[in-house]
Design a protein around this motif. Structure first.
Motif, PDB file in Angstrom:
ATOM      1  N   ARG A 198     -34.963 101.647   4.157  1.00 34.38           N
ATOM      2  CA  ARG A 198     -33.685 100.774   4.198  1.00 34.38           C
ATOM      3  C   ARG A 198     -33.903  99.537   3.857  1.00 34.38           C
ATOM      4  O   ARG A 198     -32.915  99.064   3.401  1.00 34.38           O
ATOM      5  CB  ARG A 198     -33.076 100.941   5.408  1.00 34.38           C
ATOM      6  CG  ARG A 198     -32.553 102.184   6.102  1.00 34.38           C
ATOM      7  CD  ARG A 198     -32.155 102.349   7.436  1.00 34.38           C
ATOM      8  NE  ARG A 198     -30.905 101.493   7.589  1.00 34.38           N
ATOM      9  CZ  ARG A 198     -30.230 101.075   8.503  1.00 34.38           C
ATOM     10  NH1 ARG A 198     -30.839 101.335   9.815  1.00 34.38           N
ATOM     11  NH2 ARG A 198     -29.255 100.301   8.714  1.00 34.38           N
ATOM     12  N   TYR A 199     -35.088  98.934   3.726  1.00 35.61           N
ATOM     13  CA  TYR A 199     -35.353  97.482   2.942  1.00 35.61           C
ATOM     14  C   TYR A 199     -35.749  97.659   1.627  1.00 35.61           C
ATOM     15  O   TYR A 199     -36.266  96.515   1.243  1.00 35.61           O
ATOM     16  CB  TYR A 199     -36.528  96.989   4.166  1.00 35.61           C
ATOM     17  CG  TYR A 199     -36.185  96.661   5.446  1.00 35.61           C
ATOM     18  CD1 TYR A 199     -35.254  95.364   5.508  1.00 35.61           C
ATOM     19  CD2 TYR A 199     -36.682  97.197   6.558  1.00 35.61           C
ATOM     20  CE1 TYR A 199     -34.696  94.923   6.664  1.00 35.61           C
ATOM     21  CE2 TYR A 199     -36.227  96.881   7.766  1.00 35.61           C
ATOM     22  CZ  TYR A 199     -35.287  95.632   7.785  1.00 35.61           C
ATOM     23  OH  TYR A 199     -35.093  95.439   9.206  1.00 35.61           O
ATOM     24  N   GLY A 200     -35.676  98.874   1.086  1.00 36.92           N
ATOM     25  CA  GLY A 200     -35.969  98.846  -0.265  1.00 36.92           C
ATOM     26  C   GLY A 200     -37.447  98.973  -0.750  1.00 36.92           C
ATOM     27  O   GLY A 200     -37.830  98.902  -1.930  1.00 36.92           O
ATOM     28  N   ILE A 201     -38.286  99.596   0.243  1.00 38.88           N
ATOM     29  CA  ILE A 201     -39.685  99.504   0.143  1.00 38.88           C
ATOM     30  C   ILE A 201     -39.808 100.971  -0.139  1.00 38.88           C
ATOM     31  O   ILE A 201     -39.397 101.875   0.443  1.00 38.88           O
ATOM     32  CB  ILE A 201     -40.285  99.194   1.471  1.00 38.88           C
ATOM     33  CG1 ILE A 201     -40.398  97.862   1.821  1.00 38.88           C
ATOM     34  CG2 ILE A 201     -41.956  99.544   1.129  1.00 38.88           C
ATOM     35  CD1 ILE A 201     -40.948  97.381   3.169  1.00 38.88           C
ATOM     36  N   THR A 202     -40.739 101.315  -1.063  1.00 42.94           N
ATOM     37  CA  THR A 202     -41.075 102.628  -1.500  1.00 42.94           C
ATOM     38  C   THR A 202     -42.163 102.950  -0.676  1.00 42.94           C
ATOM     39  O   THR A 202     -43.323 102.582  -0.422  1.00 42.94           O
ATOM     40  CB  THR A 202     -41.877 102.562  -3.020  1.00 42.94           C
ATOM     41  OG1 THR A 202     -40.976 102.111  -3.977  1.00 42.94           O
ATOM     42  CG2 THR A 202     -42.319 103.884  -3.487  1.00 42.94           C
ATOM     43  N   VAL A 203     -41.907 104.197   0.218  1.00 37.77           N
ATOM     44  CA  VAL A 203     -42.413 104.466   1.547  1.00 37.77           C
ATOM     45  C   VAL A 203     -42.485 106.000   1.389  1.00 37.77           C
ATOM     46  O   VAL A 203     -41.431 106.840   1.099  1.00 37.77           O
ATOM     47  CB  VAL A 203     -42.187 103.808   2.621  1.00 37.77           C
ATOM     48  CG1 VAL A 203     -40.707 104.294   2.831  1.00 37.77           C
ATOM     49  CG2 VAL A 203     -42.902 104.197   3.858  1.00 37.77           C
ATOM     50  N   SER A 204     -43.783 106.725   1.804  1.00 35.09           N
ATOM     51  CA  SER A 204     -43.582 108.104   2.197  1.00 35.09           C
ATOM     52  C   SER A 204     -44.363 108.379   3.427  1.00 35.09           C
ATOM     53  O   SER A 204     -45.052 107.715   3.774  1.00 35.09           O
ATOM     54  CB  SER A 204     -44.017 108.911   1.127  1.00 35.09           C
ATOM     55  OG  SER A 204     -45.660 108.677   0.985  1.00 35.09           O
ATOM     56  N   ALA A 205     -43.866 109.646   4.142  1.00 34.80           N
ATOM     57  CA  ALA A 205     -44.374 109.688   5.646  1.00 34.80           C
ATOM     58  C   ALA A 205     -45.224 110.926   5.411  1.00 34.80           C
ATOM     59  O   ALA A 205     -44.488 111.858   4.885  1.00 34.80           O
ATOM     60  CB  ALA A 205     -43.733 109.729   6.691  1.00 34.80           C
ATOM     61  N   GLN A 206     -46.358 111.146   5.822  1.00 35.92           N
ATOM     62  CA  GLN A 206     -47.162 112.520   5.716  1.00 35.92           C
ATOM     63  C   GLN A 206     -47.623 112.902   6.894  1.00 35.92           C
ATOM     64  O   GLN A 206     -48.143 112.208   7.874  1.00 35.92           O
ATOM     65  CB  GLN A 206     -48.460 112.184   4.787  1.00 35.92           C
ATOM     66  CG  GLN A 206     -48.276 111.844   3.578  1.00 35.92           C
ATOM     67  CD  GLN A 206     -46.988 112.645   2.623  1.00 35.92           C
ATOM     68  OE1 GLN A 206     -47.170 114.045   2.905  1.00 35.92           O
ATOM     69  NE2 GLN A 206     -46.324 112.337   1.769  1.00 35.92           N
ATOM     70  N   CYS A 207     -47.398 114.218   7.619  1.00 33.65           N
ATOM     71  CA  CYS A 207     -47.555 114.524   8.762  1.00 33.65           C
ATOM     72  C   CYS A 207     -48.344 116.001   8.833  1.00 33.65           C
ATOM     73  O   CYS A 207     -48.812 116.625   9.863  1.00 33.65           O
ATOM     74  CB  CYS A 207     -46.300 114.863   9.796  1.00 33.65           C
ATOM     75  SG  CYS A 207     -45.218 113.536   9.596  1.00 33.65           S
ATOM     76  N   ASP A 208     -48.811 116.337   7.556  1.00 30.88           N
ATOM     77  CA  ASP A 208     -49.821 117.301   7.446  1.00 30.88           C
ATOM     78  C   ASP A 208     -51.031 116.845   7.048  1.00 30.88           C
ATOM     79  O   ASP A 208     -51.311 115.885   5.889  1.00 30.88           O
ATOM     80  CB  ASP A 208     -49.105 118.297   6.190  1.00 30.88           C
ATOM     81  CG  ASP A 208     -50.289 119.404   6.061  1.00 30.88           C
ATOM     82  OD1 ASP A 208     -50.783 119.078   5.155  1.00 30.88           O
ATOM     83  OD2 ASP A 208     -49.960 120.360   6.732  1.00 30.88           O
TER      84      ASP A 208
END
Length: 78
Positions: free
Chosen positions: A24-34
């Motif tokens: 929402r702040y315009g940051i390129t981000v990804s979450a990994q849970c595996d």
């Protein structure tokens, strides 16, 4: 690039929540849970990238291993 690692019930949920908030702040981000995707993602990081590691105990082997791999490629970690 920012990536968030979390494994298990609450850590995975918090990793995804962190992704949503940073997005929402315009940051390129990804979450990994595996654990496999964590290691694959960690191996693509470079200096200037950031890993946010989430672990309720601070001893989750898979998360720690992925963070160590990211640091090998000179990414920053929190």
């Amino acid at each position: 690039q920012v990536t968030v690692f979390g494994l298990g019930g609450s850590s995975s949920a918090l990793a995804q929540e962190t992704q949503y908030r940073l997005f929402r702040y315009g940051i390129t981000v990804s979450a990994q849970c595996d654990p496999y995707l964590m290691r694959m993602t960690a191996s693509t990081l470079k200096p200037g990238d950031l890993v946010i590691a989430i672990s309720a105990t601070g001893r989750t082997r898979e998360v720690i291993g992925a963070v160590e791999l990211a640091k090998h490629y000179r990414a920053n970690a929190i």
